[in-house]
Motif scaffolding. Structure first.
Motif, mmCIF file in Angstrom:
data_model
loop_
_atom_site.group_PDB
_atom_site.id
_atom_site.type_symbol
_atom_site.label_atom_id
_atom_site.label_comp_id
_atom_site.label_asym_id
_atom_site.label_seq_id
_atom_site.Cartn_x
_atom_site.Cartn_y
_atom_site.Cartn_z
ATOM 1 N N ALA A 247 20.392 -17.655 -29.705
ATOM 2 C CA ALA A 247 21.461 -17.473 -28.729
ATOM 3 C C ALA A 247 22.699 -18.292 -29.048
ATOM 4 C CB ALA A 247 20.946 -17.838 -27.331
ATOM 5 N N HIS A 248 22.521 -19.399 -29.809
ATOM 6 C CA HIS A 248 23.638 -20.281 -30.165
ATOM 7 C C HIS A 248 24.011 -20.156 -31.635
ATOM 8 C CE1 HIS A 248 21.894 -23.281 -26.938
ATOM 9 N NE2 HIS A 248 22.147 -22.090 -26.448
ATOM 10 N N ALA A 249 23.453 -19.198 -32.349
ATOM 11 C CA ALA A 249 23.471 -19.272 -33.816
ATOM 12 C C ALA A 249 23.964 -18.002 -34.502
ATOM 13 C CB ALA A 249 22.066 -19.613 -34.315
ATOM 14 N N HIS A 250 24.910 -17.301 -33.917
ATOM 15 C CA HIS A 250 25.365 -16.028 -34.472
ATOM 16 C C HIS A 250 25.896 -16.140 -35.896
ATOM 17 C CE1 HIS A 250 25.290 -15.713 -30.149
ATOM 18 N NE2 HIS A 250 25.533 -14.422 -30.172
ATOM 19 N N ALA A 251 26.528 -17.261 -36.204
ATOM 20 C CA ALA A 251 27.119 -17.429 -37.533
ATOM 21 C C ALA A 251 26.374 -18.443 -38.382
ATOM 22 C CB ALA A 251 28.585 -17.855 -37.403
ATOM 23 N N SER A 252 25.269 -18.982 -37.880
ATOM 24 C CA SER A 252 24.535 -20.000 -38.619
ATOM 25 C C SER A 252 23.822 -19.401 -39.833
ATOM 26 C CB SER A 252 23.516 -20.689 -37.709
ATOM 27 O OG SER A 252 24.168 -21.387 -36.675
ATOM 28 N N GLU A 253 23.589 -20.240 -40.825
ATOM 29 C CA GLU A 253 22.972 -19.785 -42.063
ATOM 30 C C GLU A 253 21.856 -20.724 -42.506
ATOM 31 O OE1 GLU A 253 26.016 -19.502 -45.001
ATOM 32 O OE2 GLU A 253 27.088 -17.872 -43.986
ATOM 33 N N TRP A 254 20.916 -20.162 -43.246
ATOM 34 C CA TRP A 254 19.884 -20.940 -43.919
ATOM 35 C C TRP A 254 19.912 -20.562 -45.396
ATOM 36 C CZ3 TRP A 254 17.002 -25.047 -42.762
ATOM 37 C CH2 TRP A 254 15.929 -25.363 -43.593
ATOM 38 N N LYS A 255 20.248 -21.542 -46.240
ATOM 39 C CA LYS A 255 20.352 -21.313 -47.679
ATOM 40 C C LYS A 255 21.266 -20.134 -47.995
ATOM 41 C CE LYS A 255 15.988 -23.438 -49.107
ATOM 42 N NZ LYS A 255 14.686 -23.251 -49.782
ATOM 43 N N GLY A 256 22.366 -20.053 -47.262
ATOM 44 C CA GLY A 256 23.369 -19.029 -47.523
ATOM 45 C C GLY A 256 23.110 -17.685 -46.888
ATOM 46 N N GLU A 257 21.988 -17.531 -46.194
ATOM 47 C CA GLU A 257 21.662 -16.265 -45.530
ATOM 48 C C GLU A 257 21.858 -16.417 -44.031
ATOM 49 O OE1 GLU A 257 20.858 -13.487 -47.103
ATOM 50 O OE2 GLU A 257 20.877 -14.453 -49.087
ATOM 51 N N HIS A 258 22.497 -15.435 -43.421
ATOM 52 C CA HIS A 258 22.732 -15.500 -41.989
ATOM 53 C C HIS A 258 21.418 -15.466 -41.207
ATOM 54 C CE1 HIS A 258 27.145 -14.324 -42.228
ATOM 55 N NE2 HIS A 258 27.116 -15.322 -41.376
ATOM 56 N N PRO B 207 22.803 -31.136 -39.108
ATOM 57 C CA PRO B 207 21.795 -30.103 -39.383
ATOM 58 C C PRO B 207 21.020 -30.415 -40.649
ATOM 59 C CG PRO B 207 23.949 -29.346 -40.067
ATOM 60 C CD PRO B 207 24.164 -30.675 -39.373
ATOM 61 N N TYR B 208 19.974 -29.625 -40.926
ATOM 62 C CA TYR B 208 19.269 -29.739 -42.196
ATOM 63 C C TYR B 208 20.238 -29.431 -43.339
ATOM 64 C CZ TYR B 208 14.744 -29.797 -39.781
ATOM 65 O OH TYR B 208 13.672 -30.128 -38.981
ATOM 66 N N GLU B 209 19.999 -30.041 -44.491
ATOM 67 C CA GLU B 209 20.875 -29.841 -45.645
ATOM 68 C C GLU B 209 20.896 -28.378 -46.091
ATOM 69 O OE1 GLU B 209 19.776 -32.458 -48.770
ATOM 70 O OE2 GLU B 209 20.348 -34.290 -47.691
ATOM 71 N N GLU B 210 19.793 -27.656 -45.859
ATOM 72 C CA GLU B 210 19.706 -26.267 -46.322
ATOM 73 C C GLU B 210 20.465 -25.297 -45.428
ATOM 74 O OE1 GLU B 210 15.822 -28.346 -47.404
ATOM 75 O OE2 GLU B 210 17.221 -28.282 -45.710
ATOM 76 N N SER B 211 21.003 -25.794 -44.320
ATOM 77 C CA SER B 211 21.598 -24.882 -43.349
ATOM 78 C C SER B 211 23.037 -25.248 -43.061
ATOM 79 C CB SER B 211 20.802 -24.909 -42.045
ATOM 80 O OG SER B 211 21.071 -26.097 -41.319
ATOM 81 N N GLU B 212 23.709 -24.308 -42.445
ATOM 82 C CA GLU B 212 25.008 -24.581 -41.859
ATOM 83 C C GLU B 212 24.981 -24.036 -40.438
ATOM 84 O OE1 GLU B 212 27.323 -26.451 -41.039
ATOM 85 O OE2 GLU B 212 28.178 -26.478 -43.035
ATOM 86 N N THR B 213 25.526 -24.822 -39.531
ATOM 87 C CA THR B 213 25.518 -24.459 -38.124
ATOM 88 C C THR B 213 26.840 -23.837 -37.734
ATOM 89 O OG1 THR B 213 25.497 -25.381 -35.895
ATOM 90 C CG2 THR B 213 26.255 -26.815 -37.618
ATOM 91 N N ASP B 214 26.822 -22.991 -36.703
ATOM 92 C CA ASP B 214 28.115 -22.495 -36.239
ATOM 93 C C ASP B 214 28.751 -23.460 -35.230
ATOM 94 O OD1 ASP B 214 26.972 -21.877 -33.728
ATOM 95 O OD2 ASP B 214 26.696 -19.784 -34.220
ATOM 96 N N GLY B 215 27.931 -24.248 -34.511
ATOM 97 C CA GLY B 215 28.445 -25.331 -33.693
ATOM 98 C C GLY B 215 29.354 -24.926 -32.555
#
Length: 426
Positions: A173-184, A303-311
């Motif tokens: 619900a908070h993560a529409h643009a978040s990624e894990w290892k470059g994958e949405h 966040p974890y190093e493998e991810s990027e958050t949309d925040g």
């Protein structure tokens, strides 16, 4: 000592003097145009064709998932996901106690018992090791939440899923643009659920009043969702190709959780400016956190190093260390608030095992029929949770603080907030 260096709570001048720092404005004109077009066309109901189908295709492409289905709320998105993976009476669903009732309520109403787990003290997200410890032969799903867009440890959690053959239901619900290892998120795991609740810039990352989205790469899950909650969807019988769903008529199983086309119109505008808002919000986070982590007793939650958050939703989390600060978290928050810093706490918004229904049990359907009240469909007698059952989460609840985040803050605002923390830490 000057008034500027004296704590505001002691009569000094507050460090933060900018009252309304957000300068980003949502594009109301674009929202109005698309909603007006839909109204004039009379396209304000239905699914499976026209604009709703176009939006599903657009979000599917953005997320990278094979399948996408829109629904009326984030909570019904999650409920349909639990149905899709086969959760039912007598099952257990593991979910973090630092969570939210909407992340597992759908499973509860399908007859499953929520089983809570601890969080990782570094990231404040579900602890994979504790998830695995709580698996039984009744575990039908693991429900994780990507809080504030911070992505859970997907490698570890998907490894648990593979080893035990248990599907993962993601509350994204908070993560529409978040990624894990470059994958949405939405294309990484089994099935992911998004919310469209609220109004930008303070609502969910894509905010459209109300609405939800589910994505999956598994055809079986997609068709089970269609059969569960898309009454009268255009072309539904052509989409249902697997047994036993291909034998249903266009009224499928009778539930109508379809999204409203007007909400999807607003959501389309939010999707178009999503990446811009994310980039700006993360720029603010990085500038603030890089300054705060230099202070004693203040630990920004990255966040974890493998991810990027949309925040984009729920603010930024900071853990206070009272031993280093020499004051209780309550006193520190009071001082920060007096300085004008946009903080709240200490504490998480929710601690699920503390809810009355999970401490005392609850007769959900009456006459002793409930997965959280006595024995039920093979589940052992419900014992209820007590204070102290989750010592890691409970200890962090006393020290975590939420700091508001912004897309385009007024010039100098980051420096003022940093100054507030510096004064209080000193």
């Amino acid at each position: 000592m000057s008034r500027a260096s004296t704590l505001a709570v002691d009569g000094g001048d507050p460090a933060v003097t900018i009252d309304d720092p957000e300068r980003w404005k949502r594009p109301i004109e674009a929202e109005t145009e698309i909603v007006t077009d839909l109204l004039e066309a009379g396209a304000i109901s239905g699914s499976g064709s026209g604009f709703p189908l176009e939006f599903e295709a657009e979000f599917r492409e953005y997320s990278g998932a094979e399948y996408c289905l829109t629904v009326d709320h984030g909570s019904t998105a999650i409920e349909s996901a639990f149905y899709a993976v086969g959760v039912g009476p007598g099952d257990e669903v593991i979910t973090p106690t630092v969570g939210y009732i909407g992340a597992y309520a759908g499973a509860l109403h399908l007859g499953a018992r929520p089983v809570f787990c601890e969080i990782d003290p570094k990231t404040l997200l579900p602890d994979p090791a504790d998830i695995e410890r709580r698996i039984t032969d009744r575990t039908a799903a693991i429900a994780i939440t990507h809080w504030n867009g911070r992505v859970c440890d997907m490698d570890a959690i998907l490894d648990i899923s593979d080893q035990h053959d248990i599907p993962i239901v993601e509350d994204a619900a908070h993560a529409h643009a978040s990624e894990w290892k470059g994958e949405h998120i939405g294309s990484v795991g089994d099935i992911a659920c998004f919310s469209l609740q609220g109004v930008s810039p303070h609502g969910k990352p894509i905010a459209a009043g109300e609405g939800g989205i589910v994505t999956t790469n598994v055809r079986e899950y997609y068709e089970r969702q269609l059969s569960y909650c898309h009454l009268h969807r255009s072309g539904v019988n052509d989409e249902l190709t697997l047994e036993p769903y291909d034998g249903l008529d266009w009224e499928v199983l009778g539930l109508k959780y379809r999204a409203h086309p007007l909400a999807l119109g607003i959501a389309k505008v939010g999707l178009e400016n999503l990446d811009y808002r994310v980039e700006r919000r993360l720029r603010y986070r990085d500038r603030l956190f890089e300054r705060l982590e230099e202070l004693p007793g203040v630990r920004p939650v990255w966040p974890y190093e493998e991810s990027e958050t949309d925040g984009l939703y729920g603010g930024l989390k900071v853990v206070l260390e009272p031993d280093e600060l020499g004051r209780s978290p309550e006193v520190v928050v009071e001082a920060l608030t007096a300085e004008g810093a946009p903080v709240r706490g200490p504490g998480f918004s929710y601690m699920e095992h503390r809810r009355t229904i999970f401490r005392e049990g609850y007769d959900l359907w009456g006459r002793g029929r409930s997965p959280i009240d006595g024995e039920f469909c093979g589940l052992p007698a419900y014992e209820g949770y007590q204070e102290g059952d989750f010592p890691i989460s409970e200890a962090l609840d006393e020290r975590v603080v939420t700091v508001a985040s912004y897309i385009e803050p007024e010039e100098g605002f980051v420096e003022q907030v940093t100054r507030a923390f510096e004064k209080v830490a000193r």
